[in-house]
Design an enzyme around this catalytic site. Structure first.
Site, PDB file in Angstrom:
ATOM      1  N   SER A   7       0.856  -1.190   0.000  1.00 39.55           N
ATOM      2  CA  SER A   7       0.000   0.000   0.000  1.00 39.55           C
ATOM      3  C   SER A   7       0.890   1.238   0.000  1.00 39.55           C
ATOM      4  CB  SER A   7      -0.882   0.010   1.249  1.00 39.55           C
ATOM      5  OG  SER A   7      -1.492   1.277   1.361  1.00 39.55           O
ATOM      6  N   HIS A  32      -1.100  -1.296  -4.239  1.00 40.49           N
ATOM      7  CA  HIS A  32      -2.407  -0.910  -3.689  1.00 40.49           C
ATOM      8  C   HIS A  32      -2.387   0.593  -3.414  1.00 40.49           C
ATOM      9  CE1 HIS A  32      -6.159  -1.741  -1.459  1.00 40.49           C
ATOM     10  NE2 HIS A  32      -5.725  -0.847  -0.590  1.00 40.49           N
ATOM     11  N   ASP A  34      -4.401   3.707  -1.872  1.00 39.75           N
ATOM     12  CA  ASP A  34      -5.499   4.120  -0.993  1.00 39.75           C
ATOM     13  C   ASP A  34      -5.861   5.577  -1.232  1.00 39.75           C
ATOM     14  OD1 ASP A  34      -4.065   2.036   1.458  1.00 39.75           O
ATOM     15  OD2 ASP A  34      -6.064   1.818   0.609  1.00 39.75           O
ATOM     16  N   MET A  36      -8.205   8.610  -0.319  1.00 38.84           N
ATOM     17  CA  MET A  36      -9.044   9.013   0.816  1.00 38.84           C
ATOM     18  C   MET A  36      -9.514  10.458   0.650  1.00 38.84           C
ATOM     19  SD  MET A  36      -6.736   7.463   3.883  1.00 38.84           S
ATOM     20  CE  MET A  36      -6.245   5.745   3.883  1.00 38.84           C
ATOM     21  N   HIS A  66      -8.070   1.623  -4.358  1.00 37.53           N
ATOM     22  CA  HIS A  66      -9.057   1.456  -3.280  1.00 37.53           C
ATOM     23  C   HIS A  66      -9.660   2.830  -2.988  1.00 37.53           C
ATOM     24  CE1 HIS A  66      -9.537   0.467   1.338  1.00 37.53           C
ATOM     25  NE2 HIS A  66     -10.689   0.647   0.744  1.00 37.53           N
ATOM     26  N   MET A  68     -11.655   5.082  -0.988  1.00 38.50           N
ATOM     27  CA  MET A  68     -12.326   5.356   0.287  1.00 38.50           C
ATOM     28  C   MET A  68     -12.947   6.743   0.167  1.00 38.50           C
ATOM     29  SD  MET A  68      -9.515   3.714   2.853  1.00 38.50           S
ATOM     30  CE  MET A  68      -8.230   3.639   1.621  1.00 38.50           C
ATOM     31  N   MET A 137     -11.624  -5.260   4.892  1.00 38.83           N
ATOM     32  CA  MET A 137     -10.846  -4.353   5.740  1.00 38.83           C
ATOM     33  C   MET A 137     -10.629  -5.004   7.091  1.00 38.83           C
ATOM     34  SD  MET A 137     -10.134  -1.845   3.861  1.00 38.83           S
ATOM     35  CE  MET A 137      -9.257  -0.935   5.127  1.00 38.83           C
ATOM     36  N   ASP A 171      -6.861  -6.000   3.990  1.00 38.89           N
ATOM     37  CA  ASP A 171      -6.208  -4.698   4.018  1.00 38.89           C
ATOM     38  C   ASP A 171      -6.228  -4.105   5.423  1.00 38.89           C
ATOM     39  OD1 ASP A 171      -6.853  -1.588   2.150  1.00 38.89           O
ATOM     40  OD2 ASP A 171      -5.402  -2.094   3.708  1.00 38.89           O
TER      41      ASP A 171
HETATM   42  C1  DX5 Z   1      -6.490   1.863   5.742  1.00 41.20           C
HETATM   43  C2  DX5 Z   1      -5.454   1.609   4.687  1.00 41.20           C
HETATM   44  C3  DX5 Z   1      -4.354   0.757   5.303  1.00 41.20           C
HETATM   45  C4  DX5 Z   1      -3.220   0.506   4.383  1.00 41.20           C
HETATM   46  C5  DX5 Z   1      -2.415  -0.667   4.894  1.00 41.20           C
HETATM   47  O1  DX5 Z   1      -7.491   2.635   5.210  1.00 41.20           O
HETATM   48  O2  DX5 Z   1      -6.050   0.960   3.575  1.00 41.20           O
HETATM   49  O3  DX5 Z   1      -4.968  -0.450   5.667  1.00 41.20           O
HETATM   50  O4  DX5 Z   1      -3.639   0.225   3.129  1.00 41.20           O
HETATM   51  O5  DX5 Z   1      -1.635  -0.156   5.918  1.00 41.20           O
HETATM   52  P1  DX5 Z   1      -0.882  -1.083   6.988  1.00 41.20           P
HETATM   53  O6  DX5 Z   1      -0.423  -2.338   6.271  1.00 41.20           O
HETATM   54  O7  DX5 Z   1       0.246  -0.224   7.446  1.00 41.20           O
HETATM   55  O8  DX5 Z   1      -1.903  -1.371   8.026  1.00 41.20           O
HETATM   56 ZN    ZN Z   2      -6.627   0.016   1.075  1.00 40.25          ZN
END
Ligand code: DX5
Ligand code: ZN
Length: 212
Positions: A7, A32, A34, A36, A66, A68, A137, A171
């Protein structure tokens, strides 16, 4: 076939290409991303420019986006144009999921649905024949570096029991120590932020994980 998806949220924000290249050189095939919006989750990460830059810099790497976002329907085209190979939206959004998932599929992009820790699999059961990926998640979305919530893992075997044969990705808080347990439920993609980007020897980590 097990896939590790680092990620990019966990890369150093000023040295993303450097940190990603280190993991690509260690054999990574999926990244991956993320995204947000500060509404769906209480954090803001990065946008389509990051996706398109990574797409140009690492053309052979699958970009697993992903979203969010509270209103992902407004941005799916943008991220598809930016180079996303798969787009995952959250099952908890207020919009009707079907048209958004159909628009992703029609574009030839893999479509995914994500469930937060408090969301049951029943919420996405009617979409399992349509989607390519379920993102379970294992932490509350919004921040990297959290601890995996074990109670989220039985959802994985429930998905397999209901006949889902696509990618099940986990994740949040995944690392070498808990990876065997996560995989034992039937997951086949591990999203790893902190564990991947802080690894002393990423190739050794990935080799160990892939030999699990
Ligand atoms: C949360 C993120 C995290 C990230 C992974 O919204 O999606 O879960 O990708 O981070 P680690 O592996 O550091 O928990
Ligand atoms: Zn994610």
């Amino acid at each position: 076939m097990l896939e590790i998806a680092p990620s990019v949220l966990a890369a150093h924000p000023l040295y993303v290409a450097r940190d990603v290249k280190r993991l690509v050189d260690a054999g990574i095939k999926v990244l991956h991303l993320d995204i947000m919006d500060g509404h769906f989750v209480p954090n803001i990460s990065f946008g389509p420019a990051m996706v398109s830059s990574l797409s140009k810099e690492f053309p052979g790497i699958e970009l697993d986006v992903h979203l969010m976002l509270a209103e992902p329907e407004k941005y799916t085209d943008t991220f598809m144009k930016a180079g996303a190979h798969s787009i995952t939206i959250h099952s908890e959004i207020s919009a009707d999921l079907l048209p958004i998932l159909m628009s992703i599929k029609r574009a030839g992009i893999k479509a995914g649905l994500s469930v937060k820790p408090g969301t049951q699999i029943d919420r996405i059961s009617s979409y399992l024949d349509l989607i390519d990926l379920v993102l379970v998640m294992s932490v509350e979305p919004g921040f990297g570096g959290q601890k995996l919530i074990p109670d989220t893992l039985p959802k994985i075997s429930l998905l397999r029991e209901r006949g889902f044969t696509g990618t099940i990705s986990v994740d949040g808080g995944v690392n070498l120590e808990n990876s065997r347990e996560v995989l034992s439920y039937g997951a086949n993609r591990l999203v790893m932020g902190t564990a991947a980007f802080t690894a002393e020897d990423p190739k050794a980590l990935f080799d160990q994980l892939l030999s699990t």
